[in-house]
Design an enzyme around this catalytic site. Structure first.
Site, PDB file in Angstrom:
ATOM      1  N   ARG A 106       0.822  -1.216   0.000  1.00 43.11           N
ATOM      2  CA  ARG A 106       0.000   0.000   0.000  1.00 43.11           C
ATOM      3  C   ARG A 106       0.859   1.270   0.000  1.00 43.11           C
ATOM      4  NH1 ARG A 106      -2.075  -3.495  -1.368  1.00 43.11           N
ATOM      5  NH2 ARG A 106      -3.886  -4.637  -0.624  1.00 43.11           N
ATOM      6  N   SER A 137     -11.334  -0.222   3.101  1.00 40.93           N
ATOM      7  CA  SER A 137     -10.568  -0.510   4.321  1.00 40.93           C
ATOM      8  C   SER A 137      -9.991   0.791   4.875  1.00 40.93           C
ATOM      9  CB  SER A 137      -9.441  -1.492   4.026  1.00 40.93           C
ATOM     10  OG  SER A 137      -9.966  -2.707   3.553  1.00 40.93           O
ATOM     11  N   GLU A 164      -5.512   4.173   6.061  1.00 38.96           N
ATOM     12  CA  GLU A 164      -5.204   4.033   4.638  1.00 38.96           C
ATOM     13  C   GLU A 164      -5.628   5.251   3.823  1.00 38.96           C
ATOM     14  OE1 GLU A 164      -6.168   0.878   1.020  1.00 38.96           O
ATOM     15  OE2 GLU A 164      -5.951   0.147   3.069  1.00 38.96           O
TER      16      GLU A 164
END
Length: 351
Positions: A160, A239, A343
Protein backbone atom coordinates in the site's frame (compact mmCIF):
# COMPACT_ATOMS: atom_id res chain seq x y z
CA UNK A 1 -11.47 23.30 -18.10
CA UNK A 2 -14.43 23.87 -15.83
CA UNK A 3 -13.72 26.21 -12.91
CA UNK A 4 -16.06 26.60 -9.93
CA UNK A 5 -15.64 28.64 -6.76
CA UNK A 6 -16.69 27.67 -3.24
CA UNK A 7 -17.49 24.27 -4.70
CA UNK A 8 -18.74 21.33 -2.59
CA UNK A 9 -16.25 18.44 -2.38
CA UNK A 10 -18.34 15.94 -0.39
CA UNK A 11 -20.21 14.73 -3.53
CA UNK A 12 -16.84 13.92 -5.12
CA UNK A 13 -15.89 11.48 -2.35
CA UNK A 14 -17.24 8.04 -1.50
CA UNK A 15 -17.51 9.09 2.16
CA UNK A 16 -19.73 12.03 1.08
CA UNK A 17 -17.93 14.14 3.67
CA UNK A 18 -15.97 17.38 3.71
CA UNK A 19 -16.45 21.08 3.17
CA UNK A 20 -16.04 23.11 -0.03
CA UNK A 21 -12.96 23.98 -2.05
CA UNK A 22 -12.13 27.63 -2.59
CA UNK A 23 -11.69 26.69 -6.26
CA UNK A 24 -12.52 23.46 -8.11
CA UNK A 25 -11.00 22.79 -11.51
CA UNK A 26 -12.14 19.83 -13.61
CA UNK A 27 -9.60 18.79 -16.24
CA UNK A 28 -10.51 16.43 -19.09
CA UNK A 29 -7.15 16.21 -20.92
CA UNK A 30 -3.55 15.69 -19.83
CA UNK A 31 -2.69 19.20 -21.06
CA UNK A 32 -5.46 20.68 -18.91
CA UNK A 33 -4.16 18.75 -15.89
CA UNK A 34 -0.60 20.03 -16.32
CA UNK A 35 -1.84 23.56 -17.03
CA UNK A 36 -3.88 23.61 -13.81
CA UNK A 37 -0.98 22.24 -11.77
CA UNK A 38 1.49 24.74 -13.25
CA UNK A 39 -0.91 27.61 -12.57
CA UNK A 40 -1.41 26.60 -8.92
CA UNK A 41 2.30 26.04 -8.34
CA UNK A 42 3.26 29.35 -9.96
CA UNK A 43 0.80 31.18 -7.71
CA UNK A 44 1.82 29.24 -4.60
CA UNK A 45 -1.75 28.00 -4.21
CA UNK A 46 -2.32 24.78 -2.21
CA UNK A 47 -3.35 21.99 -4.58
CA UNK A 48 -5.53 18.95 -3.90
CA UNK A 49 -5.71 16.22 -6.56
CA UNK A 50 -9.03 14.35 -6.76
CA UNK A 51 -9.65 11.27 -8.85
CA UNK A 52 -12.48 8.95 -7.87
CA UNK A 53 -12.54 10.34 -4.33
CA UNK A 54 -12.55 6.85 -2.82
CA UNK A 55 -9.51 7.41 -0.62
CA UNK A 56 -10.07 10.90 0.77
CA UNK A 57 -11.08 12.22 4.19
CA UNK A 58 -11.60 15.96 3.80
CA UNK A 59 -11.99 18.44 6.65
CA UNK A 60 -15.43 19.82 7.44
CA UNK A 61 -13.91 23.24 6.75
CA UNK A 62 -13.03 22.16 3.22
CA UNK A 63 -9.90 23.05 1.27
CA UNK A 64 -8.57 26.61 1.07
CA UNK A 65 -6.92 26.20 -2.32
CA UNK A 66 -7.42 24.65 -5.73
CA UNK A 67 -8.94 21.18 -5.91
CA UNK A 68 -8.10 19.60 -9.26
CA UNK A 69 -10.49 16.88 -10.37
CA UNK A 70 -8.86 14.66 -12.97
CA UNK A 71 -11.57 13.56 -15.40
CA UNK A 72 -9.38 12.42 -18.29
CA UNK A 73 -10.43 9.43 -20.37
CA UNK A 74 -8.52 6.88 -22.40
CA UNK A 75 -8.41 3.09 -22.60
CA UNK A 76 -5.97 1.56 -25.09
CA UNK A 77 -5.10 -2.11 -25.54
CA UNK A 78 -2.21 -3.24 -27.74
CA UNK A 79 -1.87 -6.99 -27.40
CA UNK A 80 -1.28 -7.52 -23.70
CA UNK A 81 -0.20 -3.90 -23.13
CA UNK A 82 -2.82 -1.67 -21.50
CA UNK A 83 -2.70 2.11 -21.11
CA UNK A 84 -5.23 3.95 -18.96
CA UNK A 85 -5.73 7.67 -18.55
CA UNK A 86 -5.61 8.70 -14.90
CA UNK A 87 -9.30 9.62 -14.85
CA UNK A 88 -10.57 6.29 -16.16
CA UNK A 89 -12.93 4.45 -13.82
CA UNK A 90 -10.87 1.59 -12.42
CA UNK A 91 -13.62 -0.98 -11.96
CA UNK A 92 -14.85 -0.42 -15.53
CA UNK A 93 -11.31 -0.82 -16.86
CA UNK A 94 -10.92 -4.14 -15.04
CA UNK A 95 -14.17 -5.36 -16.59
CA UNK A 96 -12.91 -4.45 -20.07
CA UNK A 97 -9.65 -6.36 -19.61
CA UNK A 98 -11.60 -9.42 -18.49
CA UNK A 99 -13.81 -9.12 -21.58
CA UNK A 100 -10.63 -8.95 -23.68
CA UNK A 101 -9.41 -12.19 -22.11
CA UNK A 102 -6.40 -10.68 -20.33
CA UNK A 103 -5.29 -11.66 -16.83
CA UNK A 104 -3.48 -9.75 -14.11
CA UNK A 105 -5.98 -7.36 -12.51
CA UNK A 106 -9.18 -9.45 -12.43
CA UNK A 107 -9.07 -9.80 -8.62
CA UNK A 108 -9.14 -6.00 -8.36
CA UNK A 109 -12.69 -5.83 -9.73
CA UNK A 110 -15.14 -3.56 -7.94
CA UNK A 111 -12.50 -1.36 -6.30
CA UNK A 112 -13.83 2.20 -6.50
CA UNK A 113 -11.75 5.08 -7.74
CA UNK A 114 -9.73 6.06 -10.78
CA UNK A 115 -6.84 4.43 -12.58
CA UNK A 116 -4.44 7.24 -11.66
CA UNK A 117 -4.73 6.42 -7.97
CA UNK A 118 -3.73 2.78 -8.37
CA UNK A 119 0.07 3.24 -8.47
CA UNK A 120 0.01 5.80 -5.67
CA UNK A 121 -1.50 3.39 -3.17
CA UNK A 122 -0.22 0.23 -4.88
CA UNK A 123 -3.85 -0.81 -4.88
CA UNK A 124 -4.42 -4.47 -4.09
CA UNK A 125 -7.00 -7.00 -2.99
CA UNK A 126 -7.61 -10.73 -2.97
CA UNK A 127 -4.00 -11.66 -3.68
CA UNK A 128 -3.24 -9.14 -6.44
CA UNK A 129 -1.43 -5.79 -6.33
CA UNK A 130 -1.10 -3.42 -9.28
CA UNK A 131 2.67 -3.37 -8.75
CA UNK A 132 2.82 -6.85 -10.32
CA UNK A 133 1.46 -5.57 -13.65
CA UNK A 134 2.34 -1.85 -13.88
CA UNK A 135 5.06 -1.41 -16.50
CA UNK A 136 5.22 2.41 -16.56
CA UNK A 137 3.65 5.48 -15.01
CA UNK A 138 3.46 8.72 -16.99
CA UNK A 139 3.40 11.69 -14.64
CA UNK A 140 3.88 15.43 -14.50
CA UNK A 141 6.93 16.26 -12.37
CA UNK A 142 6.15 19.41 -10.42
CA UNK A 143 9.82 19.89 -9.51
CA UNK A 144 11.13 19.97 -13.09
CA UNK A 145 7.97 21.09 -14.90
CA UNK A 146 8.25 18.16 -17.30
CA UNK A 147 6.23 15.08 -18.15
CA UNK A 148 8.21 11.95 -17.24
CA UNK A 149 7.81 8.22 -17.78
CA UNK A 150 8.74 6.16 -14.72
CA UNK A 151 9.34 2.40 -15.11
CA UNK A 152 7.36 0.22 -12.73
CA UNK A 153 10.59 -1.03 -11.17
CA UNK A 154 11.43 2.56 -10.16
CA UNK A 155 8.06 3.31 -8.53
CA UNK A 156 9.19 2.14 -5.07
CA UNK A 157 6.25 -0.19 -4.63
CA UNK A 158 5.63 -1.91 -1.31
CA UNK A 159 2.53 -2.81 0.68
CA UNK A 160 0.00 0.00 0.00
CA UNK A 161 2.90 2.34 -0.72
CA UNK A 162 4.94 3.88 -3.54
CA UNK A 163 7.30 6.74 -4.31
CA UNK A 164 4.19 8.77 -5.26
CA UNK A 165 2.70 8.30 -1.81
CA UNK A 166 6.08 8.89 -0.15
CA UNK A 167 6.40 12.31 -1.82
CA UNK A 168 2.84 13.35 -2.76
CA UNK A 169 3.82 16.90 -3.69
CA UNK A 170 6.08 15.90 -6.59
CA UNK A 171 4.26 13.84 -9.23
CA UNK A 172 0.77 14.06 -10.70
CA UNK A 173 -0.11 10.79 -12.42
CA UNK A 174 -1.38 11.25 -15.99
CA UNK A 175 -1.38 7.71 -17.40
CA UNK A 176 -0.68 4.20 -16.16
CA UNK A 177 0.59 1.35 -18.34
CA UNK A 178 0.15 -2.31 -17.51
CA UNK A 179 1.59 -5.54 -18.89
CA UNK A 180 -1.11 -8.18 -18.67
CA UNK A 181 -1.16 -11.88 -19.54
CA UNK A 182 -2.99 -13.85 -22.21
CA UNK A 183 -3.68 -17.18 -20.51
CA UNK A 184 -6.28 -18.40 -22.97
CA UNK A 185 -9.21 -16.86 -21.11
CA UNK A 186 -7.99 -18.03 -17.71
CA UNK A 187 -7.09 -15.88 -14.73
CA UNK A 188 -3.71 -15.52 -13.16
CA UNK A 189 -2.98 -17.92 -10.29
CA UNK A 190 -5.70 -17.43 -7.66
CA UNK A 191 -3.64 -16.94 -4.51
CA UNK A 192 -6.29 -15.73 -2.07
CA UNK A 193 -7.79 -18.72 -0.22
CA UNK A 194 -11.24 -17.12 0.17
CA UNK A 195 -11.56 -16.61 -3.59
CA UNK A 196 -10.26 -20.10 -4.36
CA UNK A 197 -12.69 -21.68 -1.89
CA UNK A 198 -15.61 -19.77 -3.33
CA UNK A 199 -14.86 -21.24 -6.75
CA UNK A 200 -13.99 -24.73 -5.51
CA UNK A 201 -10.40 -24.69 -6.74
CA UNK A 202 -7.02 -25.07 -5.05
CA UNK A 203 -5.15 -21.92 -4.10
CA UNK A 204 -2.68 -21.18 -6.89
CA UNK A 205 -4.96 -22.62 -9.55
CA UNK A 206 -6.54 -20.75 -12.44
CA UNK A 207 -10.17 -20.26 -13.40
CA UNK A 208 -12.10 -18.50 -16.19
CA UNK A 209 -11.52 -14.76 -15.96
CA UNK A 210 -15.21 -13.88 -15.84
CA UNK A 211 -15.79 -16.37 -13.03
CA UNK A 212 -12.99 -14.87 -10.95
CA UNK A 213 -14.27 -11.33 -11.50
CA UNK A 214 -17.84 -12.30 -10.62
CA UNK A 215 -16.64 -14.15 -7.51
CA UNK A 216 -14.62 -11.16 -6.32
CA UNK A 217 -17.53 -8.79 -6.93
CA UNK A 218 -19.83 -11.04 -4.92
CA UNK A 219 -17.35 -11.23 -2.04
CA UNK A 220 -16.82 -7.46 -2.08
CA UNK A 221 -20.56 -6.79 -2.20
CA UNK A 222 -21.09 -9.01 0.81
CA UNK A 223 -18.63 -6.80 2.69
CA UNK A 224 -20.13 -3.51 1.52
CA UNK A 225 -17.05 -2.86 -0.60
CA UNK A 226 -18.86 -2.17 -3.89
CA UNK A 227 -20.33 1.32 -4.26
CA UNK A 228 -24.11 1.44 -3.91
CA UNK A 229 -25.85 4.79 -3.28
CA UNK A 230 -28.61 2.96 -1.40
CA UNK A 231 -26.24 1.03 0.88
CA UNK A 232 -24.71 3.12 3.66
CA UNK A 233 -22.21 0.33 4.31
CA UNK A 234 -20.57 1.41 1.05
CA UNK A 235 -20.41 5.09 2.07
CA UNK A 236 -16.81 4.55 3.08
CA UNK A 237 -13.24 4.50 1.84
CA UNK A 238 -13.15 0.72 1.84
CA UNK A 239 -10.57 -0.51 4.32
CA UNK A 240 -9.90 2.41 6.67
CA UNK A 241 -6.78 0.87 8.24
CA UNK A 242 -3.91 -1.01 6.63
CA UNK A 243 -2.88 -4.44 7.88
CA UNK A 244 -0.02 -3.92 10.37
CA UNK A 245 3.42 -5.13 9.34
CA UNK A 246 5.43 -6.05 12.44
CA UNK A 247 9.04 -6.82 13.21
CA UNK A 248 9.78 -10.16 14.84
CA UNK A 249 10.08 -8.46 18.23
CA UNK A 250 6.82 -6.55 17.73
CA UNK A 251 5.09 -9.72 16.60
CA UNK A 252 6.29 -11.63 19.66
CA UNK A 253 5.02 -8.87 21.95
CA UNK A 254 1.71 -8.87 20.10
CA UNK A 255 1.32 -12.64 20.47
CA UNK A 256 1.94 -12.33 24.20
CA UNK A 257 -0.72 -9.61 24.52
CA UNK A 258 -3.17 -11.66 22.44
CA UNK A 259 -2.61 -14.76 24.58
CA UNK A 260 -3.07 -12.72 27.75
CA UNK A 261 -6.32 -11.17 26.48
CA UNK A 262 -7.86 -14.08 24.56
CA UNK A 263 -6.21 -17.21 25.94
CA UNK A 264 -3.20 -19.28 24.86
CA UNK A 265 -5.14 -21.28 22.27
CA UNK A 266 -6.00 -18.27 20.11
CA UNK A 267 -3.67 -17.90 17.12
CA UNK A 268 -3.84 -14.46 15.44
CA UNK A 269 -3.50 -14.32 11.64
CA UNK A 270 0.09 -14.05 10.45
CA UNK A 271 1.56 -13.79 6.96
CA UNK A 272 5.22 -13.47 5.92
CA UNK A 273 5.99 -9.92 4.78
CA UNK A 274 9.66 -10.32 3.84
CA UNK A 275 12.91 -9.41 5.62
CA UNK A 276 11.85 -10.92 8.93
CA UNK A 277 8.55 -9.01 8.93
CA UNK A 278 5.11 -10.41 9.70
CA UNK A 279 1.78 -8.98 8.53
CA UNK A 280 -1.33 -9.47 10.64
CA UNK A 281 -4.99 -8.63 10.08
CA UNK A 282 -6.36 -5.19 11.00
CA UNK A 283 -9.91 -6.56 10.76
CA UNK A 284 -9.07 -9.30 13.27
CA UNK A 285 -7.51 -6.79 15.66
CA UNK A 286 -10.49 -4.47 15.47
CA UNK A 287 -12.98 -7.25 16.05
CA UNK A 288 -11.06 -8.84 18.94
CA UNK A 289 -10.62 -5.42 20.58
CA UNK A 290 -14.40 -5.24 20.84
CA UNK A 291 -15.28 -3.16 17.80
CA UNK A 292 -17.63 -5.50 16.00
CA UNK A 293 -19.64 -5.01 12.81
CA UNK A 294 -22.10 -2.14 13.17
CA UNK A 295 -20.27 -0.67 16.20
CA UNK A 296 -21.32 2.86 17.09
CA UNK A 297 -24.47 4.79 17.85
CA UNK A 298 -23.97 7.98 15.88
CA UNK A 299 -23.97 8.93 12.23
CA UNK A 300 -20.48 7.45 11.74
CA UNK A 301 -20.23 3.73 12.50
CA UNK A 302 -18.32 0.61 11.62
CA UNK A 303 -19.87 -1.10 8.63
CA UNK A 304 -22.47 -3.74 9.36
CA UNK A 305 -20.71 -5.97 6.85
CA UNK A 306 -16.98 -5.52 7.52
CA UNK A 307 -15.06 -4.28 10.55
CA UNK A 308 -12.37 -2.58 8.42
CA UNK A 309 -14.79 -0.09 6.90
CA UNK A 310 -15.84 3.05 8.76
CA UNK A 311 -19.00 4.46 7.27
CA UNK A 312 -21.17 7.56 7.00
CA UNK A 313 -24.71 6.48 7.84
CA UNK A 314 -26.04 9.71 6.39
CA UNK A 315 -25.49 13.25 7.62
CA UNK A 316 -22.23 12.49 9.42
CA UNK A 317 -19.39 14.99 9.70
CA UNK A 318 -15.71 14.36 9.15
CA UNK A 319 -15.06 15.03 12.82
CA UNK A 320 -17.58 12.35 13.79
CA UNK A 321 -15.82 9.89 11.48
CA UNK A 322 -12.41 10.77 12.91
CA UNK A 323 -13.67 10.42 16.47
CA UNK A 324 -14.73 6.86 15.65
CA UNK A 325 -11.42 6.16 13.90
CA UNK A 326 -9.47 7.38 16.93
CA UNK A 327 -11.61 5.29 19.26
CA UNK A 328 -10.89 2.18 17.20
CA UNK A 329 -7.19 2.94 16.80
CA UNK A 330 -6.69 3.64 20.50
CA UNK A 331 -8.77 0.63 21.54
CA UNK A 332 -6.68 -1.73 19.40
CA UNK A 333 -3.46 -0.23 20.75
CA UNK A 334 -4.63 -0.59 24.34
CA UNK A 335 -5.70 -4.18 23.74
CA UNK A 336 -2.81 -5.50 21.69
CA UNK A 337 -0.01 -2.91 21.64
CA UNK A 338 -0.38 -2.48 17.87
CA UNK A 339 -1.07 0.95 16.38
CA UNK A 340 -3.24 0.93 13.29
CA UNK A 341 -2.44 3.34 10.44
CA UNK A 342 -5.16 4.91 8.33
CA UNK A 343 -5.20 4.03 4.64
CA UNK A 344 -7.20 7.02 3.27
CA UNK A 345 -5.46 10.33 2.68
CA UNK A 346 -6.50 13.03 5.15
CA UNK A 347 -6.97 16.61 3.96
CA UNK A 348 -6.87 19.36 6.57
CA UNK A 349 -7.30 16.83 9.38
CA UNK A 350 -5.35 14.01 10.98
CA UNK A 351 -5.86 11.12 13.37
Amino acid sequence: MQVLHDAPLAPLTTFRLGGPAARLVTATTDDEVTEAVREADAAGTPLLIIGGGSNLVISDQGFAGTALRIATTGFRLDGTELELAAGENWSDAVARTVEAGLAGIECLAGIPGSAGATPIQNVGAYGQDVSATISEVVAYDRHTGETVTIPGAECGFSYRHSRFKQDPSRHVVLRVRFRLEDAGGLSGPVRYPEVARAMGIEAGGRAPLATVRETVLKLRSGKGMVLDPEDHDSWSAGSFFTNPVLTEAEHAAFLARAAERLGPDVVPPAYPAGDGLVKTSAAWLIDKAGFTKGYGTGRARISGKHTLALTNRGGATTEELLALAREVRDGVRDAFGVTLVNEPVTVGVSL
